[in-house]
Enzyme design. Structure first.
Site, PDB file in Angstrom:
ATOM      1  CD  GLU A 326       0.216  -1.349   3.152  1.00 20.94           C
ATOM      2  OE1 GLU A 326       0.404  -2.295   2.361  1.00 20.94           O
ATOM      3  OE2 GLU A 326       0.368  -1.455   4.385  1.00 20.94           O
ATOM      4  CD  GLU A 351      -2.227  -4.113  -0.702  1.00 19.72           C
ATOM      5  OE1 GLU A 351      -1.868  -3.356   0.217  1.00 19.72           O
ATOM      6  OE2 GLU A 351      -2.153  -5.359  -0.613  1.00 19.72           O
ATOM      7  CG  HIS A 354      -3.291  -1.049   3.834  1.00 17.49           C
ATOM      8  ND1 HIS A 354      -3.254  -1.260   5.195  1.00 17.49           N
ATOM      9  CD2 HIS A 354      -2.992  -2.250   3.270  1.00 17.49           C
ATOM     10  CE1 HIS A 354      -2.939  -2.528   5.438  1.00 17.49           C
ATOM     11  NE2 HIS A 354      -2.776  -3.154   4.284  1.00 17.49           N
ATOM     12  CE1 TYR A 436      -1.665 -10.017   6.974  1.00 19.09           C
ATOM     13  CE2 TYR A 436      -2.991  -8.842   5.370  1.00 19.09           C
ATOM     14  CZ  TYR A 436      -1.765  -9.174   5.884  1.00 19.09           C
ATOM     15  OH  TYR A 436      -0.633  -8.663   5.310  1.00 19.09           O
ATOM     16  NE  ARG A 610       0.363 -12.833  -3.933  1.00 16.83           N
ATOM     17  CZ  ARG A 610      -0.919 -12.672  -4.200  1.00 16.83           C
ATOM     18  NH1 ARG A 610      -1.345 -12.864  -5.449  1.00 16.83           N
ATOM     19  NH2 ARG A 610      -1.755 -12.324  -3.267  1.00 16.83           N
TER      20      ARG A 610
HETATM   21  N1  BES Z   1       1.085  -4.416   3.811  1.00 20.31           N
HETATM   22  C1  BES Z   1       0.819  -5.725   3.373  1.00 20.31           C
HETATM   23  C2  BES Z   1       2.043  -6.497   2.957  1.00 20.31           C
HETATM   24  C3  BES Z   1       3.070  -6.658   4.055  1.00 20.31           C
HETATM   25  C4  BES Z   1       2.688  -6.893   5.379  1.00 20.31           C
HETATM   26  C5  BES Z   1       4.409  -6.594   3.741  1.00 20.31           C
HETATM   27  C6  BES Z   1       3.658  -7.032   6.366  1.00 20.31           C
HETATM   28  C7  BES Z   1       5.386  -6.738   4.720  1.00 20.31           C
HETATM   29  C8  BES Z   1       5.004  -6.960   6.044  1.00 20.31           C
HETATM   30  C9  BES Z   1      -0.203  -5.716   2.235  1.00 20.31           C
HETATM   31  O1  BES Z   1      -1.229  -4.793   2.429  1.00 20.31           O
HETATM   32  C10 BES Z   1      -0.878  -7.062   2.198  1.00 20.31           C
HETATM   33  O2  BES Z   1      -1.466  -7.429   3.168  1.00 20.31           O
HETATM   34  N2  BES Z   1      -0.780  -7.756   1.087  1.00 20.31           N
HETATM   35  C11 BES Z   1      -1.392  -9.059   0.898  1.00 20.31           C
HETATM   36  C12 BES Z   1      -2.627  -8.963   0.071  1.00 20.31           C
HETATM   37  C13 BES Z   1      -3.894  -8.811   0.786  1.00 20.31           C
HETATM   38  C14 BES Z   1      -5.083  -9.000  -0.129  1.00 20.31           C
HETATM   39  C15 BES Z   1      -4.044  -9.639   2.006  1.00 20.31           C
HETATM   40  C16 BES Z   1      -0.424  -9.923   0.109  1.00 20.31           C
HETATM   41  O3  BES Z   1       0.623  -9.410  -0.298  1.00 20.31           O
HETATM   42  O4  BES Z   1      -0.715 -11.087  -0.102  1.00 20.31           O
HETATM   43 ZN    ZN Z   2      -2.504  -5.233   4.041  1.00 19.45          ZN
END
Ligand code: BES
Ligand code: ZN
Length: 667
Positions: A326, A351, A354, A436, A610
């Protein structure tokens, strides 16, 4: 059996363990020993001593940062960055405008693997430019996780500091890609700063509680387009060579600093929205994200205005280790969401959400990560409901709750609280569905208990009244609890117990759990198919990608490979273009040793970075007692992975980077 962690698996319990084991040492387990025995250096060492004894609520210390917000705070960050693909280095100059709370204290910045070339201090001289002088400073010894403190002495009257540095080619927050890893023939660079990687490319106060406004210029050693997570101010007209300018007047914490450089183009989508991508990806990206403006409108209608001006999405090359990040004004996203049918846009809704929860009201420390991700996941589902209806939102809730339940089964009770009992851990190590999904379910439960008429305005007030600040879990409990009760007093037995949710394990009995809803037919069809009472061809009638994910996530672990072959020949799962479905399928197939996927599996593992997809697939390969294959595939794919993904997967696969050849750049 645990369902496939297809939807969010960096968070699956196994990955949690793997990230933990990737840490050479728990943060705070030992104090870094700055080289100089000066008194101020000793204080810096204290800042990272074991954190159990620190009352974070009462203290200005962040156990994952050397910065001391009670002493000196950087308010304005002015950056000049030179991106050198030739050497895989960023050469930087930064000016920090500081606010001094303790006149005797030095400025303490976080760094990791940076070469500091000079440090100067500036004293204001009325209207004219400040007077600069070289500064007394020292770089402490590097702690394996926190990096090294940079401590700058601040004589009286100094209100700004200038630092020049260069990054390491192995900076943990930067990924340098060869042209082979992109769609075109240019190299690519992107950053990932959350949680504590900003310090690997900019010396900064790398704590979520400290915010600064940002100005930046960027030059590149070849004709490529830099994009920063800020407002694009175009080319500097005074510069003969292209120098791009960026500015963010809203103050942000360091973990939201971001840069990408590549063959990037922008396409406008709406009055405030646009998408960035490599030219070959741009048409698909623009189509997939056509509803950005509608998403913005949906959330604004209930939770208050969008405060960041524009909202853009940058589609990165496939090695990005996360789904989305985000970064303010410009969300960074994986190309795996480009399914062609908008079935995976919940990630973008997340995102975008956020921009309220996280970027506007930030967790005060990483111990409060749930306060960032939980409400964001809740808002994400509200956006999905507003755009696509209750049924679709119900499916997303169900998939999320299914992952959470599976994860909780394997998780020690001590890890299951929203606010972890053990403080000061790197959120990459404690990343899980708890923050989450349990976080989101808490908000859903409050919504259910008080009704949207009461709940929505209280959540909106939480954002409005704490905009651009860092907040603790305790502050959230006090604020939300008091406002909800004042608006609609509930009898004691109907009032959800916030303490049980936040400090206790598992899911409290009052949880407003989603029901199977639209998935009930999937579950019935799956049971019949497994019992041999339904044709493989008849399975999947009327299913979309979310139904397939639900199905794949619930297949028994010991399903025979022949049944997988049947599924594949009828439904062409190995050929699916929905990468979320593909990842879930490859995991199932890898676990059962179904060879029909082998060619695609190899391409997948060497293309996509990923973690949420990779970790379960490698784990499945290993569990199939196929270590040789897992390791061979990993050796081939590893050079294409991001440093964060490498660190996590090395320990999962049993790869010893010290014993191996130095990683050579791919392609
Ligand atoms: N901010 C997070 C990604 C993150 C969290 C990076 C903690 C490093 C440390 C981002 O918003 C996120 O949660 N991404 C998820 C997708 C979402 C739909 C749950 C992902 O990357 O899978
Ligand atoms: Zn997130």
């Amino acid at each position: 059996m645990p369902p496939s962690p297809a939807l969010r698996s960096p968070s699956a319990a196994g990955l949690l363990a793997l990230l933990l084991s990737a840490c050479p040492q728990p943060p705070g387990a030992s104090s870094p020993r700055p080289s100089a025995p000066a008194p101020s250096a000793d204080k810096a060492a204290e800042a990272a001593t074991p954190t159990e004894t620190i009352d974070l609520e009462a203290s200005a210390r962040d156990p994952l940062s050397y910065a001391r917000a009670d002493e000196v705070v950087v308010r304005e960050l002015d950056l000049d960055l030179e991106v050198l693909f030739e050497r895989r280095e960023i050469v930087g100059r930064a000016t920090y405008l500081i606010e001094r709370h303790d006149p005797a204290a030095p400025l303490r910045l976080d760094t990791r693997d940076l070469t500091v070339e000079s440090v100067s201090i500036g004293t204001p001289r009325g209207e004219r430019a400040p007077r600069w002088a070289s500064a007394g400073y020292r770089l402490g010894a590097a702690h394996p996780e926190l990096g090294a403190p940079l401590i700058v002495d601040l004589p009286e009257g100094v209100d700004r500091v200038e630092i020049r540095w260069r990054t390491s080619p192995d900076a943990s927050g930067l990924h340098w890609l060869s042209p082979a890893q992109t769609r075109g023939d240019a190299p690519f660079l992107y950053s990932q700063s959350q949680a504590i990687h900003a310090r690997s490319w900019i010396p900064c106060q790398d704590s979520p509680a400290i915010r600064a406004t940002v100005r930046a210029t960027v030059t590149v050693d070849r004709p490529l387009r830099p994009v920063m997570a800020a407002v694009d101010r175009g080319l500097d007209p005074t510069s003969e060579t292209p120098r791009y300018r960026f500015a963010l007047d809203q103050a942000i914490p360091a973990y939201l600093l971001a840069i990408a450089v590549g063959d990037l183009e922008r396409r406008e989508l709406g009055p405030r929205t646009a998408v960035w991508a490599e030219p070959a990806t741009l048409p698909a990206a623009a189509d997939e994200l056509a509803e950005l403006e509608a998403m913005l409108a949906a959330i604004e209608a209930t939770f208050g205005p969008y405060r960041w001006g524009r909202y853009e999405v940058l589609i990165l090359p496939p090695s990005f280790p996360f789904g989305g990040m985000e970064n303010p004004v410009v969300t960074f996203a994986t190309p795996t969401i480009l399914a062609g049918d908008r079935s995976l846009v919940a990630l973008i809704a997340h995102e975008l959400a956020h921009s309220w929860s996280g970027n506007l009201v930030t967790n005060a420390s990483w111990d409060d990560l749930w306060l960032n991700e939980g409400p964001t996941t809740y808002l994400e589902r509200r956006i999905i409901e507003a755009l696509y209806g209750r049924e679709r939102a119900a499916m997303e809730w169900t998939l999320g709750a299914q992952l959470l339940r599976a994860e909780l089964e394997h998780m020690p009770a001590s890890e299951q609280a929203l606010r972890p009992a053990r403080r000061g851990r790197d959120p990459e190590a404690v990343f899980s569905d708890v923050a989450y999904e349990k976080g989101a379910l808490l908000l859903r439960t409050l919504e259910g208990a008080y009704g949207r008429e009461t709940f929505d305005p209280v959540l909106r007030a939480w954002f409005d009244e704490h905009a651009f600040t860092g907040q603790t879990t305790a502050a959230f409990v006090d604020f939300v609890g008091a406002r909800l009760d004042a608006a609609t007093p509930l009898p004691g037995r109907e009032r959800p117990s916030l303490d049980a949710w936040i400090y206790g394990p598992g899911l409290p009995n009052d949880a407003a759990l989603p029901t199977a809803g639209g998935f009930a037919t999937v579950e019935a069809a799956t049971a019949a198919w497994l019992a041999g009472e339904r044709d493989t061809a008849a399975l999947g009638e009327g299913w979309g990608p979310l139904h397939w994910l639900h199905f794949l996530g619930r297949l028994p672990e010991d399903i025979p490979a022949e049944r997988l072959a049947e599924l594949d020949s009828q439904h062409r799962l190995t050929a699916t273009t929905n990468l979320e479905v593909l990842a879930a399928w490859l995991e199932v197939a890898a676990r059962r040793g179904y060879a029909g996927v082998d060619a695609r599996l190899r391409v997948f593992l060497t293309t996509f970075g990923r973690l949420k997809y990779l970790a379960p697939i490698y784990r499945a390969l290993l569990s199939a007692e196929n270590d040789g294959r897992a390791r061979a595939l990993y050796n081939e794919a590893r050079p294409t992975y991001h440093p964060i993904a490498r660190a996590a997967l090395d320990s999962l696969v049993g790869f010893d980077p010290a014993a191996a050849q130095p990683a050579s750049p791919p392609g």
